[in-house]
Design a protein around this motif. Sequence first.
Motif, PDB file in Angstrom:
ATOM      1  N   ALA A 148       0.812  -1.246  -0.018  1.00 15.20           N
ATOM      2  CA  ALA A 148      -0.015   0.006  -0.071  1.00 15.20           C
ATOM      3  C   ALA A 148       0.943   1.240   0.078  1.00 15.20           C
ATOM      4  O   ALA A 148       0.597   2.164  -0.705  1.00 15.20           O
ATOM      5  CB  ALA A 148      -0.905  -0.010   1.265  1.00 15.20           C
ATOM      6  N   MET A 201       2.303   1.580  -3.194  1.00 15.96           N
ATOM      7  CA  MET A 201       1.398   1.703  -4.339  1.00 15.96           C
ATOM      8  C   MET A 201       0.923   3.693  -4.350  1.00 15.96           C
ATOM      9  O   MET A 201       0.864   4.203  -5.574  1.00 15.96           O
ATOM     10  CB  MET A 201       0.297   1.168  -4.436  1.00 15.96           C
ATOM     11  N   GLN A 202       0.753   3.956  -3.285  1.00 15.26           N
ATOM     12  CA  GLN A 202       0.362   5.444  -3.175  1.00 15.26           C
ATOM     13  C   GLN A 202       1.546   6.241  -3.575  1.00 15.26           C
ATOM     14  O   GLN A 202       1.318   7.270  -4.108  1.00 15.26           O
ATOM     15  CB  GLN A 202       0.142   5.744  -1.550  1.00 15.26           C
ATOM     16  N   SER A 203       2.569   5.947  -3.315  1.00 17.48           N
ATOM     17  CA  SER A 203       3.872   6.877  -3.828  1.00 17.48           C
ATOM     18  C   SER A 203       4.031   6.765  -5.383  1.00 17.48           C
ATOM     19  O   SER A 203       4.027   7.793  -5.950  1.00 17.48           O
ATOM     20  CB  SER A 203       5.167   6.220  -3.500  1.00 17.48           C
ATOM     21  N   ALA A 223       1.196   9.007  -6.772  1.00 20.19           N
ATOM     22  CA  ALA A 223       1.701  10.450  -6.803  1.00 20.19           C
ATOM     23  C   ALA A 223       3.000  10.831  -7.900  1.00 20.19           C
ATOM     24  O   ALA A 223       2.670  11.682  -8.630  1.00 20.19           O
ATOM     25  CB  ALA A 223       2.271  10.760  -5.444  1.00 20.19           C
ATOM     26  N   GLY A 260      -7.656  11.169  -8.773  1.00 24.92           N
ATOM     27  CA  GLY A 260      -8.673  11.000  -7.518  1.00 24.92           C
ATOM     28  C   GLY A 260      -8.092  10.457  -6.104  1.00 24.92           C
ATOM     29  O   GLY A 260      -8.681  10.398  -5.255  1.00 24.92           O
ATOM     30  N   SER A 261      -6.596  10.035  -6.390  1.00 25.75           N
ATOM     31  CA  SER A 261      -5.931   9.653  -4.970  1.00 25.75           C
ATOM     32  C   SER A 261      -5.366  10.737  -4.085  1.00 25.75           C
ATOM     33  O   SER A 261      -4.984  11.674  -4.914  1.00 25.75           O
ATOM     34  CB  SER A 261      -5.168   8.458  -5.333  1.00 25.75           C
ATOM     35  N   GLU A 262      -5.422  10.563  -2.903  1.00 24.78           N
ATOM     36  CA  GLU A 262      -4.748  11.745  -1.959  1.00 24.78           C
ATOM     37  C   GLU A 262      -5.417  13.199  -2.581  1.00 24.78           C
ATOM     38  O   GLU A 262      -4.663  14.200  -2.713  1.00 24.78           O
ATOM     39  CB  GLU A 262      -3.287  11.645  -2.194  1.00 24.78           C
ATOM     40  N   ASP A 263      -6.720  13.261  -2.559  1.00 28.26           N
ATOM     41  CA  ASP A 263      -7.238  14.490  -2.858  1.00 28.26           C
ATOM     42  C   ASP A 263      -7.029  15.126  -4.460  1.00 28.26           C
ATOM     43  O   ASP A 263      -7.190  16.357  -4.660  1.00 28.26           O
ATOM     44  CB  ASP A 263      -7.092  15.465  -1.935  1.00 28.26           C
ATOM     45  N   GLU A 319      -9.509   0.660 -11.173  1.00 34.27           N
ATOM     46  CA  GLU A 319      -9.892  -0.297 -10.183  1.00 34.27           C
ATOM     47  C   GLU A 319     -10.450   0.173  -8.682  1.00 34.27           C
ATOM     48  O   GLU A 319      -9.750   1.348  -8.412  1.00 34.27           O
ATOM     49  CB  GLU A 319      -8.789  -1.458  -9.882  1.00 34.27           C
TER      50      GLU A 319
END
Lengths: 177, 181
Positions: free
Chosen positions: B97, B100-102, B105, B141-144, B181
């Motif tokens: 996780a 993936m977040q990195s 971004a 859409g991720s992290e605002d 997804e």
Amino acid sequence: MGKNNHCRIAGRRLIMTAYFRWNDIMSYTINVVRSNGTGTLTFKSGTVNISETCWWDQDVVIDAGTYTGYATRMANKDDGTDGGKREGIWLGKGVPYNGDGSTANGFFIHKGTGPSWSDGCIVLSGSKVYEMWSEITPKETGNISVVIKDETVRRGRPRDWDCTRGMHSLWGGMPSF
Amino acid sequence: MRVSPLKNATIAIAVCMTVSAPSAQAQDAVPIDAGDALELVEMLIGQDPSRYATPLAAMHGRAELYTKYRDLAQQGDPMAQRVWLLLGDYAVQSVDASLMQSYAADLLPAYAQDPKALLAALKDAPWLAPSTCRLLSAHFGSEDRPEEGRIGFLESERDRIAGALPARIAQACLQAIENPE
């Protein structure tokens, strides 16, 4: 006699040392109670008392359970509340998720404003994460118990047989449908 | 000292990774560090990286690997870019996780910086396309970050992606970006 005294004194010293060492290693507990879509994270230590809404990715859900947490920083994220790398609580290696035996190594509790900040991590307000993270010492140590629970809401209870029979007897027999 | 056949194979693959480079840009590519290559191979085969003593150190090691190869990729090193994409594939496959977040971004800005280089890497290693396209898609859409950019990105990049990748790969990639997804 003298030898026995030496043994007693040495034994007491050993017990005292073990006692103080044990107290030097503070342990902390973070509780996460999940219900539909959102949860509540609570943490109490010293003057810090947090009870805050948290979120997670609905497609990657950490299994309920107790995990050893480490207060650390996410070296791949540069948006820490204090200007450094992002503060977080790492949940350790091999954390089970989705209840199917899958495990993963990269789950954290970290800052976020909603599920879109999560690929499985538990996220909550950055200021609250920082408050909690700052309170935990030492860092980089498995000194946190992270307890994740799913809230089960009981709504009423099944009617018992006696009650039904009582009703039947009042009506003078089984109702016809 | 006995060395297991698995360890031998791992080291052999790692050494190959250090001496191979993408043919098109071989002259610009810096061979990756042998220790990094071994760490990556060990991760890919589900082993704890042998260079770290604890799982906590290994977690920090993954993050360091990420930042090192992201930064080298952003500096235009084609070999580093491919290693970075391979680590991205590991992140997706292992549901890491944090990584993936990195990628969500950082990958799309890297694509925007040099789309041809990234698409050339995917053409040479099309098995990296599903994870790479998923991570590109995750940017929106991720992290605002605003979701609205997705349509504009697709409109501006559809032809470029379709022209650079084999038809089946391109279609799957565009679909992954269009339907997150």
